[in-house]
Design a protein around this motif. Structure first.
Motif, PDB file in Angstrom:
ATOM      1  N   ILE A  69       0.847  -1.196   0.000  1.00  0.00           N
ATOM      2  CA  ILE A  69       0.000   0.000   0.000  1.00  0.00           C
ATOM      3  C   ILE A  69       0.881   1.244   0.000  1.00  0.00           C
ATOM      4  O   ILE A  69       1.777   1.379   0.840  1.00  0.00           O
ATOM      5  CB  ILE A  69      -0.938   0.004   1.224  1.00  0.00           C
ATOM      6  CG1 ILE A  69      -1.830  -1.243   1.212  1.00  0.00           C
ATOM      7  CG2 ILE A  69      -1.791   1.274   1.245  1.00  0.00           C
ATOM      8  CD1 ILE A  69      -2.612  -1.446   2.478  1.00  0.00           C
ATOM      9  N   LEU A  70       0.621   2.134  -0.936  1.00  0.00           N
ATOM     10  CA  LEU A  70       1.329   3.411  -1.033  1.00  0.00           C
ATOM     11  C   LEU A  70       0.401   4.511  -0.537  1.00  0.00           C
ATOM     12  O   LEU A  70      -0.702   4.690  -1.072  1.00  0.00           O
ATOM     13  CB  LEU A  70       1.749   3.676  -2.479  1.00  0.00           C
ATOM     14  CG  LEU A  70       2.344   5.049  -2.802  1.00  0.00           C
ATOM     15  CD1 LEU A  70       3.561   5.340  -1.937  1.00  0.00           C
ATOM     16  CD2 LEU A  70       2.695   5.141  -4.275  1.00  0.00           C
ATOM     17  N   ILE A  71       0.827   5.226   0.495  1.00  0.00           N
ATOM     18  CA  ILE A  71       0.039   6.318   1.076  1.00  0.00           C
ATOM     19  C   ILE A  71       0.680   7.635   0.653  1.00  0.00           C
ATOM     20  O   ILE A  71       1.875   7.856   0.888  1.00  0.00           O
ATOM     21  CB  ILE A  71       0.011   6.229   2.610  1.00  0.00           C
ATOM     22  CG1 ILE A  71      -0.585   4.886   3.052  1.00  0.00           C
ATOM     23  CG2 ILE A  71      -0.785   7.390   3.213  1.00  0.00           C
ATOM     24  CD1 ILE A  71      -0.468   4.629   4.541  1.00  0.00           C
ATOM     25  N   VAL A  72      -0.085   8.491   0.031  1.00  0.00           N
ATOM     26  CA  VAL A  72       0.381   9.826  -0.357  1.00  0.00           C
ATOM     27  C   VAL A  72      -0.142  10.813   0.670  1.00  0.00           C
ATOM     28  O   VAL A  72      -1.350  11.035   0.775  1.00  0.00           O
ATOM     29  CB  VAL A  72      -0.099  10.196  -1.779  1.00  0.00           C
ATOM     30  CG1 VAL A  72       0.336  11.615  -2.129  1.00  0.00           C
ATOM     31  CG2 VAL A  72       0.446   9.205  -2.796  1.00  0.00           C
ATOM     32  N   GLY A  73       0.753  11.391   1.446  1.00  0.00           N
ATOM     33  CA  GLY A  73       0.370  12.305   2.524  1.00  0.00           C
ATOM     34  C   GLY A  73       0.687  11.702   3.879  1.00  0.00           C
ATOM     35  O   GLY A  73       0.177  10.629   4.219  1.00  0.00           O
ATOM     36  N   ALA A  74       1.527  12.398   4.653  1.00  0.00           N
ATOM     37  CA  ALA A  74       1.932  11.896   5.977  1.00  0.00           C
ATOM     38  C   ALA A  74       1.448  12.808   7.089  1.00  0.00           C
ATOM     39  O   ALA A  74       2.051  12.862   8.162  1.00  0.00           O
ATOM     40  CB  ALA A  74       3.455  11.746   6.039  1.00  0.00           C
ATOM     41  N   GLY A  75       0.357  13.552   6.833  1.00  0.00           N
ATOM     42  CA  GLY A  75      -0.265  14.340   7.898  1.00  0.00           C
ATOM     43  C   GLY A  75      -0.978  13.427   8.878  1.00  0.00           C
ATOM     44  O   GLY A  75      -0.717  12.217   8.932  1.00  0.00           O
ATOM     45  N   ASP A  76      -1.913  13.980   9.653  1.00  0.00           N
ATOM     46  CA  ASP A  76      -2.603  13.168  10.658  1.00  0.00           C
ATOM     47  C   ASP A  76      -3.320  11.972  10.043  1.00  0.00           C
ATOM     48  O   ASP A  76      -3.275  10.860  10.583  1.00  0.00           O
ATOM     49  CB  ASP A  76      -3.609  14.033  11.435  1.00  0.00           C
ATOM     50  CG  ASP A  76      -2.957  14.754  12.605  1.00  0.00           C
ATOM     51  OD1 ASP A  76      -1.835  14.374  12.981  1.00  0.00           O
ATOM     52  OD2 ASP A  76      -3.563  15.701  13.127  1.00  0.00           O
ATOM     53  N   VAL A  77      -3.998  12.186   8.896  1.00  0.00           N
ATOM     54  CA  VAL A  77      -4.734  11.076   8.274  1.00  0.00           C
ATOM     55  C   VAL A  77      -3.759  10.021   7.768  1.00  0.00           C
ATOM     56  O   VAL A  77      -3.902   8.823   8.059  1.00  0.00           O
ATOM     57  CB  VAL A  77      -5.621  11.589   7.124  1.00  0.00           C
ATOM     58  CG1 VAL A  77      -6.235  10.411   6.357  1.00  0.00           C
ATOM     59  CG2 VAL A  77      -6.725  12.482   7.658  1.00  0.00           C
ATOM     60  N   GLY A  78      -2.764  10.430   6.989  1.00  0.00           N
ATOM     61  CA  GLY A  78      -1.816   9.473   6.442  1.00  0.00           C
ATOM     62  C   GLY A  78      -1.040   8.740   7.519  1.00  0.00           C
ATOM     63  O   GLY A  78      -0.805   7.528   7.426  1.00  0.00           O
ATOM     64  N   PHE A  79      -0.644   9.469   8.567  1.00  0.00           N
ATOM     65  CA  PHE A  79       0.126   8.850   9.647  1.00  0.00           C
ATOM     66  C   PHE A  79      -0.713   7.808  10.390  1.00  0.00           C
ATOM     67  O   PHE A  79      -0.255   6.688  10.644  1.00  0.00           O
ATOM     68  CB  PHE A  79       0.622   9.925  10.613  1.00  0.00           C
ATOM     69  CG  PHE A  79       1.464   9.400  11.734  1.00  0.00           C
ATOM     70  CD1 PHE A  79       2.808   9.128  11.536  1.00  0.00           C
ATOM     71  CD2 PHE A  79       0.919   9.170  12.986  1.00  0.00           C
ATOM     72  CE1 PHE A  79       3.592   8.630  12.578  1.00  0.00           C
ATOM     73  CE2 PHE A  79       1.679   8.678  14.031  1.00  0.00           C
ATOM     74  CZ  PHE A  79       3.027   8.404  13.816  1.00  0.00           C
ATOM     75  N   GLN A  80      -1.957   8.164  10.763  1.00  0.00           N
ATOM     76  CA  GLN A  80      -2.817   7.222  11.473  1.00  0.00           C
ATOM     77  C   GLN A  80      -3.173   6.030  10.600  1.00  0.00           C
ATOM     78  O   GLN A  80      -3.242   4.883  11.077  1.00  0.00           O
ATOM     79  CB  GLN A  80      -4.091   7.918  11.964  1.00  0.00           C
ATOM     80  CG  GLN A  80      -3.853   8.976  13.033  1.00  0.00           C
ATOM     81  CD  GLN A  80      -3.261   8.400  14.310  1.00  0.00           C
ATOM     82  OE1 GLN A  80      -3.541   7.261  14.682  1.00  0.00           O
ATOM     83  NE2 GLN A  80      -2.444   9.191  14.991  1.00  0.00           N
ATOM     84  N   LEU A  81      -3.382   6.279   9.304  1.00  0.00           N
ATOM     85  CA  LEU A  81      -3.667   5.182   8.381  1.00  0.00           C
ATOM     86  C   LEU A  81      -2.467   4.246   8.293  1.00  0.00           C
ATOM     87  O   LEU A  81      -2.613   3.019   8.337  1.00  0.00           O
ATOM     88  CB  LEU A  81      -4.017   5.742   7.009  1.00  0.00           C
ATOM     89  CG  LEU A  81      -4.329   4.723   5.916  1.00  0.00           C
ATOM     90  CD1 LEU A  81      -5.559   3.896   6.285  1.00  0.00           C
ATOM     91  CD2 LEU A  81      -4.538   5.427   4.574  1.00  0.00           C
ATOM     92  N   GLY A  82      -1.268   4.830   8.167  1.00  0.00           N
ATOM     93  CA  GLY A  82      -0.061   4.015   8.114  1.00  0.00           C
ATOM     94  C   GLY A  82       0.130   3.189   9.377  1.00  0.00           C
ATOM     95  O   GLY A  82       0.534   2.029   9.324  1.00  0.00           O
ATOM     96  N   ARG A  83      -0.183   3.782  10.528  1.00  0.00           N
ATOM     97  CA  ARG A  83      -0.058   3.065  11.798  1.00  0.00           C
ATOM     98  C   ARG A  83      -0.984   1.858  11.824  1.00  0.00           C
ATOM     99  O   ARG A  83      -0.584   0.753  12.212  1.00  0.00           O
ATOM    100  CB  ARG A  83      -0.370   4.008  12.950  1.00  0.00           C
ATOM    101  CG  ARG A  83      -0.444   3.342  14.304  1.00  0.00           C
ATOM    102  CD  ARG A  83      -0.655   4.363  15.411  1.00  0.00           C
ATOM    103  NE  ARG A  83       0.589   5.063  15.725  1.00  0.00           N
ATOM    104  CZ  ARG A  83       0.674   6.088  16.549  1.00  0.00           C
ATOM    105  NH1 ARG A  83      -0.422   6.571  17.119  1.00  0.00           N
ATOM    106  NH2 ARG A  83       1.835   6.660  16.803  1.00  0.00           N
ATOM    107  N   ARG A  84      -2.226   2.047  11.415  1.00  0.00           N
ATOM    108  CA  ARG A  84      -3.182   0.933  11.422  1.00  0.00           C
ATOM    109  C   ARG A  84      -2.774  -0.154  10.436  1.00  0.00           C
ATOM    110  O   ARG A  84      -2.809  -1.344  10.736  1.00  0.00           O
ATOM    111  CB  ARG A  84      -4.583   1.434  11.067  1.00  0.00           C
ATOM    112  CG  ARG A  84      -5.292   2.105  12.202  1.00  0.00           C
ATOM    113  CD  ARG A  84      -6.779   1.996  12.003  1.00  0.00           C
ATOM    114  NE  ARG A  84      -7.503   2.917  12.849  1.00  0.00           N
ATOM    115  CZ  ARG A  84      -8.774   3.227  12.674  1.00  0.00           C
ATOM    116  NH1 ARG A  84      -9.430   2.699  11.648  1.00  0.00           N
ATOM    117  NH2 ARG A  84      -9.388   4.055  13.481  1.00  0.00           N
ATOM    118  N   LEU A  85      -2.402   0.250   9.216  1.00  0.00           N
ATOM    119  CA  LEU A  85      -2.120  -0.739   8.179  1.00  0.00           C
ATOM    120  C   LEU A  85      -0.839  -1.505   8.474  1.00  0.00           C
ATOM    121  O   LEU A  85      -0.762  -2.714   8.202  1.00  0.00           O
ATOM    122  CB  LEU A  85      -2.033  -0.046   6.815  1.00  0.00           C
ATOM    123  CG  LEU A  85      -3.342   0.578   6.323  1.00  0.00           C
ATOM    124  CD1 LEU A  85      -3.125   1.342   5.025  1.00  0.00           C
ATOM    125  CD2 LEU A  85      -4.413  -0.486   6.130  1.00  0.00           C
TER     126      LEU A  85
END
Length: 447
Positions: free
Chosen positions: A3-19
């Motif tokens: 999974i490639l996440i574009v954006g490391a703000g609050d949404v991207g960071f929390q999404l990355g943590r969960r995934l």
């Protein structure tokens, strides 16, 4: 899954943590060096500095081998361009976070596919819908819908005189003839508890229960909240998109006042919402709030773009004993501490967006995912696969994680509140409330 996440703000960071917690192989891209550094230090994945709408950067991030690209920056153009580039590179699933409401309207001239996104998430619309559900179920602190409203998870604060307090859960079931409701989680002293049969609820507990929507009113009665609060007068602080969406839905059901500090925005809002009263002013000005009859409001909704202003304004409303205060708070770090200062009805655009993205990513096995601000666990709707371990024996004989509970089963449109002898069948939709440590075992059980 890659999974490639574009954006490391609050949404991207929390999404990355969960995934990453769910064992996905993640890469995260952002143009802000500080955000990239935080992601690199705290997430189990690769963090790359660069713009998400750059094909060179996306290639460096491995877009050609990604299964999913989730573009969740604060910029619509960046997110949609990243999705278009990902589609051109052969990515199967693309997800875009957008703020422009036109993009998700049914009559928009371009389809999501033409925009490059398989799924479009509109955070303001998600937040408005969550607020509207809280206003409609005004005794609840949280209302989460699943299966197009056929199942609800409802949060309630238990008062000292509640009939549910200080009685074992197993005894409550017998006392009330086993009603169609399952208590799945309790928030107590900053801890999330998955209650078992001999556990007792306490005054002040934040109880979460799953039931059919038509049973919600009886659930409030069982909890001692017998009188449905009025919802005739609603005051909204902040005149952005969320306020407009809420006012459009509620203005024919209640008198709606909107307070907006920006004069030009207030004038535009007054033009498009003739059924609401729009006031130019500061929503944290106690003199203004008093002049506009704050003490006579049935609900107070603070949805400005400033978390601190929303918290302060909502605390002022609580001081004036407004029955239903609701705050929009986007800074994730604030969410766990808000119940300690009396703010229980809190909406987070960031967490709603993370839930929606996670659901799209896991859609083959998971029908829905919903987090609860301030609570450690989340509600997951699993689809039981043929031959999976969960379908082999009754629930009491399954080695089910202690930090999870099956709250409800939907089978052929029928809602079932499960007991120990319940056997989950292939194709059943099982609503599970789980703490993070149970996720991997649940994935193995269901799929």
């Amino acid at each position: 899954m890659r999974i490639l996440i574009v954006g490391a703000g609050d949404v991207g960071f929390q999404l990355g943590r969960r995934l990453s917690r769910d064992q996905h192989d993640i890469t995260i891209v952002d143009g802000d060096p500080a955000k990239v550094r935080r992601a690199a230090e705290q997430l189990d994945g690769l963090a790359i500095e660069g713009s998400g709408d750059s094909y060179r950067i996306l290639r460096q991030a491995g877009v050609a081998s990604a299964d999913v690209v989730a573009a969740v920056t604060d910029n619509d153009d960046t997110n949609l361009m990243a999705c278009r580039l990902a589609k051109a590179s052969g990515v199967e699933v693309t997800i875009a976070r957008v703020r422009n409401a036109e993009f998700s309207e049914p009559d928009f001239v371009l389809t999501p596919a033409q925009l490059g996104a398989d799924h479009i998430i509109h955070p303001e619309r998600e937040a408005a819908n969550a607020i509207i559900r809280l206003l409609q179920e005004s005794s609840a602190t949280h209302v989460v819908d699943l299966e197009n409203g056929r199942i609800e998870m409802i949060g309630l604060i238990l008062e000292r005189d509640s009939p549910l307090v200080n009685v074992p859960l197993s005894e409550l079931g017998r006392r009330y003839n086993h009603p169609p409701v399952q208590i799945v989680a309790v928030g107590r002293n900053h801890e999330t508890i998955i209650p078992k049969g001999e556990d007792r609820l306490q005054a002040g507990d934040h109880m979460f229960a799953i039931c059919a929507p038509e049973y919600a009113r009886e659930l409030f009665g069982l909890a001692g909240k017998r009188k449905k609060p009025r919802m005739d007068n609603i005051m909204i602080v902040g005149g952005g998109m969320i306020a407009r969406f809420v006012a459009e839905e509620m203005a024919d059901k209640a008198h709606v006042k909107i307070i907006e500090h920006d004069l030009a925005r207030a004038e535009r809002l007054a033009d498009c919402l003739p059924q609401a009263l729009v006031i130019h002013g500061d929503g944290t000005d106690i003199d203004l709030l008093q002049a506009e009859d704050l003490e006579n409001m049935d609900s107070f909704v603070a949805v400005t773009g400033d978390d601190e202003n929303n918290i302060i304004a909502t605390l002022l409303a609580r001081q004036y004993e407004v029955p239903r205060p609701i705050a929009l708070v986007n800074r994730v770090a604030y969410l766990p501490i808000l119940p300690t200062i009396g703010l229980n009805a809190v909406i987070s655009k960031q967490m709603l967006t993370v839930n929606a993205v996670q659901q799209f990513i896991q859609h083959r096995q998971v029908a829905a995912i919903a987090g609860v601000p301030g609570m450690e666990g989340q509600m997951i709707e699993y689809i039981a696969r043929q031959g999976s371990r969960i379908t082999q024996r009754p629930l009491r004989d399954v080695k089910f994680p202690r930090s999870a509970v099956v709250g409800a089963i939907l089978r052929d449109g029928e809602l079932i509140i499960p007991g120990g002898m319940t056997l989950i069948r292939s194709g059943d939709r099982a609503v599970v409330f789980a703490l993070p440590e149970a996720m991997n075992e649940l994935d193995r059980l269901f799929g």
